[in-house]
Write a protein that holds these residues in place. Structure first.
Motif, PDB file in Angstrom:
ATOM      1  N   LEU A 123     -84.311  -7.189  87.273  1.00  0.00           N
ATOM      2  CA  LEU A 123     -83.951  -8.485  87.857  1.00  0.00           C
ATOM      3  C   LEU A 123     -83.845  -8.385  89.375  1.00  0.00           C
ATOM      4  O   LEU A 123     -84.328  -9.257  90.101  1.00  0.00           O
ATOM      5  N   ILE A 124     -83.218  -7.311  89.848  1.00  0.00           N
ATOM      6  CA  ILE A 124     -83.112  -7.112  91.297  1.00  0.00           C
ATOM      7  C   ILE A 124     -84.504  -6.982  91.911  1.00  0.00           C
ATOM      8  O   ILE A 124     -84.812  -7.600  92.937  1.00  0.00           O
ATOM      9  N   ASP A 125     -85.359  -6.190  91.253  1.00  0.00           N
ATOM     10  CA  ASP A 125     -86.724  -5.988  91.768  1.00  0.00           C
ATOM     11  C   ASP A 125     -87.519  -7.291  91.746  1.00  0.00           C
ATOM     12  O   ASP A 125     -88.222  -7.611  92.704  1.00  0.00           O
ATOM     13  N   VAL A 126     -87.395  -8.029  90.634  1.00  0.00           N
ATOM     14  CA  VAL A 126     -88.207  -9.241  90.523  1.00  0.00           C
ATOM     15  C   VAL A 126     -87.718 -10.323  91.480  1.00  0.00           C
ATOM     16  O   VAL A 126     -88.515 -11.106  92.014  1.00  0.00           O
ATOM     17  N   ILE A 127     -86.406 -10.343  91.728  1.00  0.00           N
ATOM     18  CA  ILE A 127     -85.879 -11.290  92.722  1.00  0.00           C
ATOM     19  C   ILE A 127     -86.433 -10.940  94.100  1.00  0.00           C
ATOM     20  O   ILE A 127     -86.901 -11.819  94.837  1.00  0.00           O
ATOM     21  N   GLN A 128     -86.376  -9.635  94.433  1.00  0.00           N
ATOM     22  CA  GLN A 128     -86.892  -9.205  95.741  1.00  0.00           C
ATOM     23  C   GLN A 128     -88.383  -9.496  95.850  1.00  0.00           C
ATOM     24  O   GLN A 128     -88.854  -9.989  96.880  1.00  0.00           O
ATOM     25  N   ASP A 157     -92.293 -23.113  92.460  1.00  0.00           N
ATOM     26  CA  ASP A 157     -92.081 -22.282  91.269  1.00  0.00           C
ATOM     27  C   ASP A 157     -91.309 -21.017  91.618  1.00  0.00           C
ATOM     28  O   ASP A 157     -90.426 -20.581  90.865  1.00  0.00           O
ATOM     29  N   LEU A 158     -91.637 -20.427  92.744  1.00  0.00           N
ATOM     30  CA  LEU A 158     -90.945 -19.201  93.163  1.00  0.00           C
ATOM     31  C   LEU A 158     -89.468 -19.476  93.434  1.00  0.00           C
ATOM     32  O   LEU A 158     -88.600 -18.681  93.055  1.00  0.00           O
ATOM     33  N   VAL A 159     -89.188 -20.588  94.083  1.00  0.00           N
ATOM     34  CA  VAL A 159     -87.786 -20.949  94.361  1.00  0.00           C
ATOM     35  C   VAL A 159     -87.032 -21.130  93.043  1.00  0.00           C
ATOM     36  O   VAL A 159     -85.898 -20.645  92.884  1.00  0.00           O
ATOM     37  N   GLU A 160     -87.663 -21.821  92.083  1.00  0.00           N
ATOM     38  CA  GLU A 160     -87.014 -22.048  90.788  1.00  0.00           C
ATOM     39  C   GLU A 160     -86.795 -20.727  90.053  1.00  0.00           C
ATOM     40  O   GLU A 160     -85.721 -20.488  89.484  1.00  0.00           O
ATOM     41  N   LYS A 161     -87.803 -19.845  90.081  1.00  0.00           N
ATOM     42  CA  LYS A 161     -87.665 -18.548  89.418  1.00  0.00           C
ATOM     43  C   LYS A 161     -86.579 -17.709  90.079  1.00  0.00           C
ATOM     44  O   LYS A 161     -85.781 -17.064  89.396  1.00  0.00           O
ATOM     45  N   ILE A 162     -86.557 -17.712  91.400  1.00  0.00           N
ATOM     46  CA  ILE A 162     -85.539 -16.944  92.122  1.00  0.00           C
ATOM     47  C   ILE A 162     -84.151 -17.426  91.719  1.00  0.00           C
ATOM     48  O   ILE A 162     -83.246 -16.623  91.452  1.00  0.00           O
ATOM     49  N   ASN A 163     -83.976 -18.741  91.648  1.00  0.00           N
ATOM     50  CA  ASN A 163     -82.674 -19.304  91.246  1.00  0.00           C
ATOM     51  C   ASN A 163     -82.303 -18.867  89.831  1.00  0.00           C
ATOM     52  O   ASN A 163     -81.160 -18.491  89.550  1.00  0.00           O
ATOM     53  N   GLN A 164     -83.292 -18.927  88.923  1.00  0.00           N
ATOM     54  CA  GLN A 164     -83.027 -18.542  87.529  1.00  0.00           C
ATOM     55  C   GLN A 164     -82.688 -17.057  87.432  1.00  0.00           C
ATOM     56  O   GLN A 164     -81.731 -16.667  86.747  1.00  0.00           O
ATOM     57  N   PHE A 165     -83.468 -16.226  88.123  1.00  0.00           N
ATOM     58  CA  PHE A 165     -83.228 -14.785  88.081  1.00  0.00           C
ATOM     59  C   PHE A 165     -81.891 -14.434  88.724  1.00  0.00           C
ATOM     60  O   PHE A 165     -81.174 -13.552  88.240  1.00  0.00           O
ATOM     61  N   GLU A 166     -81.549 -15.106  89.799  1.00  0.00           N
ATOM     62  CA  GLU A 166     -80.268 -14.829  90.463  1.00  0.00           C
ATOM     63  C   GLU A 166     -79.098 -15.249  89.578  1.00  0.00           C
ATOM     64  O   GLU A 166     -78.066 -14.575  89.553  1.00  0.00           O
ATOM     65  N   LEU A 167     -79.263 -16.353  88.839  1.00  0.00           N
ATOM     66  CA  LEU A 167     -78.219 -16.757  87.892  1.00  0.00           C
ATOM     67  C   LEU A 167     -78.057 -15.718  86.790  1.00  0.00           C
ATOM     68  O   LEU A 167     -76.940 -15.358  86.409  1.00  0.00           O
ATOM     69  N   SER A 168     -79.189 -15.232  86.275  1.00  0.00           N
ATOM     70  CA  SER A 168     -79.144 -14.205  85.225  1.00  0.00           C
ATOM     71  C   SER A 168     -78.502 -12.926  85.753  1.00  0.00           C
ATOM     72  O   SER A 168     -77.691 -12.302  85.062  1.00  0.00           O
ATOM     73  N   LEU A 169     -78.869 -12.543  86.967  1.00  0.00           N
ATOM     74  CA  LEU A 169     -78.303 -11.331  87.554  1.00  0.00           C
ATOM     75  C   LEU A 169     -76.800 -11.491  87.776  1.00  0.00           C
ATOM     76  O   LEU A 169     -76.020 -10.574  87.501  1.00  0.00           O
ATOM     77  N   ALA A 170     -76.421 -12.661  88.281  1.00  0.00           N
ATOM     78  CA  ALA A 170     -74.996 -12.911  88.517  1.00  0.00           C
ATOM     79  C   ALA A 170     -74.223 -12.838  87.203  1.00  0.00           C
ATOM     80  O   ALA A 170     -73.111 -12.298  87.148  1.00  0.00           O
ATOM     81  N   LYS A 171     -74.814 -13.378  86.148  1.00  0.00           N
ATOM     82  CA  LYS A 171     -74.169 -13.338  84.835  1.00  0.00           C
ATOM     83  C   LYS A 171     -73.999 -11.904  84.358  1.00  0.00           C
ATOM     84  O   LYS A 171     -72.941 -11.531  83.823  1.00  0.00           O
ATOM     85  N   LEU A 172     -75.031 -11.091  84.571  1.00  0.00           N
ATOM     86  CA  LEU A 172     -74.948  -9.690  84.172  1.00  0.00           C
ATOM     87  C   LEU A 172     -73.888  -8.945  84.975  1.00  0.00           C
ATOM     88  O   LEU A 172     -73.098  -8.174  84.433  1.00  0.00           O
ATOM     89  N   GLN A 173     -73.889  -9.177  86.278  1.00  0.00           N
ATOM     90  CA  GLN A 173     -73.004  -8.423  87.162  1.00  0.00           C
ATOM     91  C   GLN A 173     -71.569  -8.908  87.102  1.00  0.00           C
ATOM     92  O   GLN A 173     -70.639  -8.115  87.261  1.00  0.00           O
ATOM     93  N   GLN A 174     -71.384 -10.205  86.902  1.00  0.00           N
ATOM     94  CA  GLN A 174     -70.037 -10.760  86.886  1.00  0.00           C
ATOM     95  C   GLN A 174     -69.308 -10.453  85.580  1.00  0.00           C
ATOM     96  O   GLN A 174     -68.089 -10.382  85.545  1.00  0.00           O
ATOM     97  N   ASN A 175     -70.048 -10.291  84.500  1.00  0.00           N
ATOM     98  CA  ASN A 175     -69.399 -10.084  83.205  1.00  0.00           C
ATOM     99  C   ASN A 175     -70.078  -8.944  82.442  1.00  0.00           C
ATOM    100  O   ASN A 175     -70.672  -9.152  81.381  1.00  0.00           O
ATOM    101  N   PRO A 176     -70.018  -7.726  82.994  1.00  0.00           N
ATOM    102  CA  PRO A 176     -70.686  -6.604  82.318  1.00  0.00           C
ATOM    103  C   PRO A 176     -70.087  -6.308  80.955  1.00  0.00           C
ATOM    104  O   PRO A 176     -70.765  -5.801  80.069  1.00  0.00           O
ATOM    105  N   THR A 177     -68.802  -6.632  80.774  1.00  0.00           N
ATOM    106  CA  THR A 177     -68.161  -6.334  79.488  1.00  0.00           C
ATOM    107  C   THR A 177     -68.737  -7.155  78.343  1.00  0.00           C
ATOM    108  O   THR A 177     -68.614  -6.769  77.181  1.00  0.00           O
TER     109      THR A 177
END
Length: 901
Positions: A604-609, A851-871
């Motif tokens: 996710l980090i790589d694809v966002i970058q 499309d890239l802006v929308e994908k970046i937003n979606q990927f960043e939301l997914s990443l935030a979800k992963l990082q904010q709630n790893p448990t």
């Protein structure tokens, strides 16, 4: 002495009648008459009794009349009876008012009034008041005959289960009567009991535990069943644990039903349905209690659960409980405590949970599917021999074997041939081995392999081992999948250093497997030393690793009995061994999910970058394209206008000469009266002729040259766009971009310029008909002196001189402006027209950026979800790990794999 029971039953009158008679009215009448004859008569008792008899015969008005006169100690009962009469007459408000006016210290009368009010409220449909009065009555006088049963039936009828359950619990604690336990069981069976929070049952359960542990277990079991599918289950277990921990229980206590519920709930808590945060404090107490009363069949299972939980969450279970669990495990036989259903259910739970967020490797699922088929064994066919494929073909008797020699292939029996490619994502049927992709994919070749059918086994073949890292990994996985191993030794140099290392590795990882070795005998060795001597030499070298190794020779002259070999290698079928393999792959699945979760975050980090970099490139390309469009448009327009300006200047310079040349048209024959009209026509004609024959060809030629240069410019732009598309496609790795341009543009411009230069359409210009003084003078003189000869010649000369000396610059500018006006309109549209040429590439870049802006937003939301709630991911993995380790303890007594999941 009169009993209150007679007042309740309205049989007081019987005490005033000497003998039972069918005519109590007459008897009381006679008694009344006799009493009336006395000097001091007391008629009140007789009147009271007469009221009872009238009530008995439903003469309620007469009864009321009699009772209304009662003033002595019978007055409270008389008043109650009057209310009863009004109740029978369905005059509810009057009856209620009278009941409430009854004042007495008699418990019986007070209770009877309350019960009658209750009946009144029921008849009048006043449920709330009825509930209130009956509740008050059972609270104040629960021993009054029939009152609690009456209340129970009423609560059940109106489905007031809260009051009904409260009544049953309270009455059991008051009376110790088992019938109330039966009633609560009935409510449990009807699933009425979850209307209460679990803590409301604790006083009742605590009382029952002290009184009767057998009934306690049964009622707790029933209540627990009702809470199983409810949100209050956690609270129920918490409250029950607390109650049991505070209670003294015999050391030898065994509760079969509760043990089952603890097992069931423990498995439910570890299924992934609950978060770790919800159950982390509950489980240790649950396990501690469970150890205290688990039935014999569950005790070792419970001990393993304790040790597994304590291993994953160290220090959360007290040392005494852990010590008891260790002792239980040490002194128990573990055989047969887990089976295929448990491991299958655990793996299924992991897959179901994981696939809400990510896919479990299809290879792992395929391996587990084959392992769970315990009716068939899996034999690994491997080695370092080049003859491995030849020998395998000999075993299976199938030409397809050679085509699959470089693949990981599992051969199984099926009447009709079928070829399945198994990769990480899917299992798909293919028509031939040539369609199979990567070499790390499994190939499941099913067909009419009669030998495999007879021995009820499958053969797992891996390519000859050469010692690469990938091969070592593949060998390890397939060793854990196989039940037994057929190893084909190197035919040229058996048991060389590499082969010995391979065999040692295999023996370490699969030391409980049955190994059989196939030794290809070189023809030279067969002829010179003999098969037996050659085999003895190899066997001697193999003895340090496999002292009793079975070795079968493979020669050109001696056929191998493969049926015997397969029967031998699979003679020790073991469900225990198969279960160990399932546990290994369950552990691998948990490792896989953790690794995939980490990999998902990294990706996710790589694809966002990457998408951000692509957005910057696309946005930059879009800006460059906009700048290029503006630059090219301005250049094309400027080149075009330069052509018009150059020719316009030429026209303005030449037109005066063209007009002055019309002086030569003035001759002796000219009519001076109309000469100005003739000159005006001639001037317009000559100007049009000049524009048609001189200016228009030059303009056409210049515009054609401009079209040619424009074509070259647009071709360069097309090449630039093609290069840009190639660059972006290279970055994307697919043919995503094309950047098509509007080929119609140049065609339209060529058509439009051709139409413009097709001819001159000049509006008639009034040159000689202007009203300036000189022209007026000449026109007037011409008309006046036209007939005088000597004046005519003079006027002709004046006209010539006027035409030749007149300033025509304004006329020239007017003609130029009129002539070039359509061309200037064309110039104004060049920039706009060019937009259509660039429109599709610009749109494609714009849409890509969006499309890239929308994908970046979606990927960043997914990443935030992963990082904010790893448990949210890690906790279920830990819970599945507890189950896995519990099974591992059950299977081995202690974890064989010390590696933490």
């Amino acid at each position: 002495m009169t009993s209150e029971k007679q007042f309740v039953q309205k049989k007081y009158y019987q005490t005033l009648i000497e003998q039972e008679t069918d005519f109590p009215v007459r008897s009381l009448g006679e008694a009344y008459y006799r009493e009336q004859q006395k000097d001091v008569p007391d008629l009140t008792p007789i009147r009271f009794a007469q009221g009872e008899v009238y009530f008995l015969y439903k003469d309620f008005e007469a009864a009321i009349f009699k009772w209304e006169s009662i003033q002595n100690e019978l007055a409270p009962w008389a008043k109650k009876n009057i209310a009863d009469a009004y109740l029978e007459l369905e005059q509810y408000s009057t009856a209620e008012e009278i009941y409430k006016r009854v004042s007495t210290e008699s418990i019986v009368l007070h209770t009877e009034v309350s019960l009658q009010l209750f009946r009144l409220y029921v008849k009048d449909g006043r449920t709330h008041e009825a509930t209130s009065i009956i509740s008050e009555t059972i609270n104040n006088h629960p021993d009054y005959p029939g009152v609690t049963e009456l209340a129970r039936l009423f609560f059940e009828e109106i489905e007031d289960w809260a009051n009904a359950i409260h009544l049953a619990m309270k009455e059991f604690m008051r009376t110790n009567s088992p019938e109330w336990i039966d009633i609560i069981k009935k409510y449990c069976d009807e699933q009425r009991t979850t209307i209460f929070k679990p803590e409301e049952y604790i006083p009742f359960l605590s009382f029952m535990l002290r009184l009767d542990r057998i009934r306690f277990e049964k009622i707790v079991f029933k209540l627990w069943e009702n809470y199983e599918e409810q949100s209050e289950l956690l609270n129920w277990v918490r409250e029950l644990n607390s109650l049991l921990l505070q209670s003294e229980l015999p050391e030898q206590l065994s509760w079969k039903l509760l043990s089952q519920q603890y097992l069931k709930t423990f498995q439910l808590f570890l299924s992934g349905k609950y978060t770790l945060n919800e159950i982390q404090e509950i489980i240790p107490l649950l396990l501690k209690n469970w150890m205290r009363f688990a039935e014999s069949n569950h005790f070792v299972y419970t001990a393993c659960a304790v040790l597994a939980w304590n291993e994953v969450f160290p220090g959360t279970i007290d040392e005494d409980t852990v010590s008891v669990a260790n002792h239980a495990l040490t002194n128990s036989s573990l055989n047969g405590l887990i089976d295929v259903h448990q491991t299958k259910q655990l793996f299924s739970s992991i897959v179901t949970w994981a696939e809400e967020d990510m896919q479990v490797s299809n290879k792992l699922k395929w391996i587990m599917e084959n392992l769970q088929n315990k009716q068939s064994t899996i034999t690994l066919f491997t080695g370092t021999s080049k003859l491995q494929t030849t020998i395998l073909s000999d075993v299976l008797g199938h030409e397809q074997v050679s085509q699959l020699s470089s693949k990981l292939a599992l051969y199984s029996y099926l009447p009709e041939p079928e070829l399945i490619e198994v990769n990480s994502v899917e299992s798909k049927q293919v028509d031939s081995p040539s369609e199979i992709g990567s070499t790390d994919h499994y190939i499941h070749s099913k067909g009419p392999f009669e030998l495999l059918k007879a021995e009820n086994t499958s053969l797992m073949s891996i390519p000859p081992y050469r010692g690469t890292v990938q091969e070592r990994s593949s060998l390890s996985v397939n060793l854990h999948m196989a039940d037994s191993i057929i190893y084909v030794l190197n035919e040229e140099n058996p048991l060389n250093e590499m082969e010995m290392n391979v065999i040692r590795q295999m023996n370490q990882q699969a030391n409980d497997h049955t190994f059989i070795f196939i030794l290809p005998i070189p023809k030279v060795a067969e002829e010179e030393t003999g098969v037996s001597y050659y085999m003895e030499t190899v066997k001697k070298n193999l003895n340090p690793i496999f002292p009793n190794a079975e070795i079968y020779p493979y020669t050109t002259s001696q056929a191998v009995d493969w049926s015997h070999v397969l029967a031998e290698v699979n003679s020790e079928r073991s469900n225990e061994r198969r279960t160990r393999k399932e546990l290994y792959f369950i552990k691998e699945t948990l490792h896989y999910l953790l690794a995939k979760r980490a990999d998902k975050e990294e990706k996710l980090i790589d694809v966002i970058q990457w998408n951000k970099e692509m957005l910057a490139k696309v946005s930059g390309a879009s800006m460059q394209l906009g700048d290029l469009e503006q630059e090219v448009g301005e250049r094309l327009k400027q080149n075009y206008i330069s052509i018009l300006q150059e020719l316009s200047a030429e026209v303005e310079a030449d037109i005066p000469s063209v007009l002055k040349s019309t002086a030569e048209s003035i001759t002796d024959q000219s009519n001076l009266a109309t000469i100005h009209l003739q000159l005006n026509e001639e001037m317009n004609r000559r100007m049009e002729e000049y524009l048609q024959n001189t200016t228009l060809p030059k303009l056409y030629s210049s515009l054609q040259k401009w079209i040619g240069l424009t074509k070259e410019e647009l071709q360069q732009i097309r090449a630039y766009l093609d290069e840009m598309a190639t660059s972006f496609n290279g970055l994307y790795g697919i043919e995503k971009f094309q950047f098509p341009v509007d080929d119609q543009l140049l065609h339209d411009w060529r058509r439009d310029t051709g139409r413009l230069t097709s001819g001159v359409q000049l509006e008639h210009i009034n040159i000689m008909l202007k009203h300036n003084p000189t022209q007026l003078l000449l026109k007037g003189a011409g008309k006046l002196l036209a007939g005088i000869g000597q004046n005519k010649a003079m006027l002709q000369q004046k006209y010539k001189r006027y035409v030749e000396t007149e300033d025509y610059s304004e006329v020239a500018k007017h003609v130029s402006k009129q002539f070039f006006a359509p061309y200037h309109f064309f110039a104004m549209a060049i920039q706009k027209d060019l937009e259509s040429f660039f429109q599709k590439p610009k749109d494609e870049l714009t849409h890509t950026a969006e499309d890239l802006v929308e994908k970046i937003n979606q990927f960043e939301l997914s990443l935030a979800k992963l990082q904010q709630n790893p448990t949210a991911f890690e906790d279920p993995i830990k819970l599945f790990t507890v189950r896995y380790k519990q099974y591992e303890y059950l299977f081995t007594g202690s974890p064989k794999v010390k590696q933490e999941v």
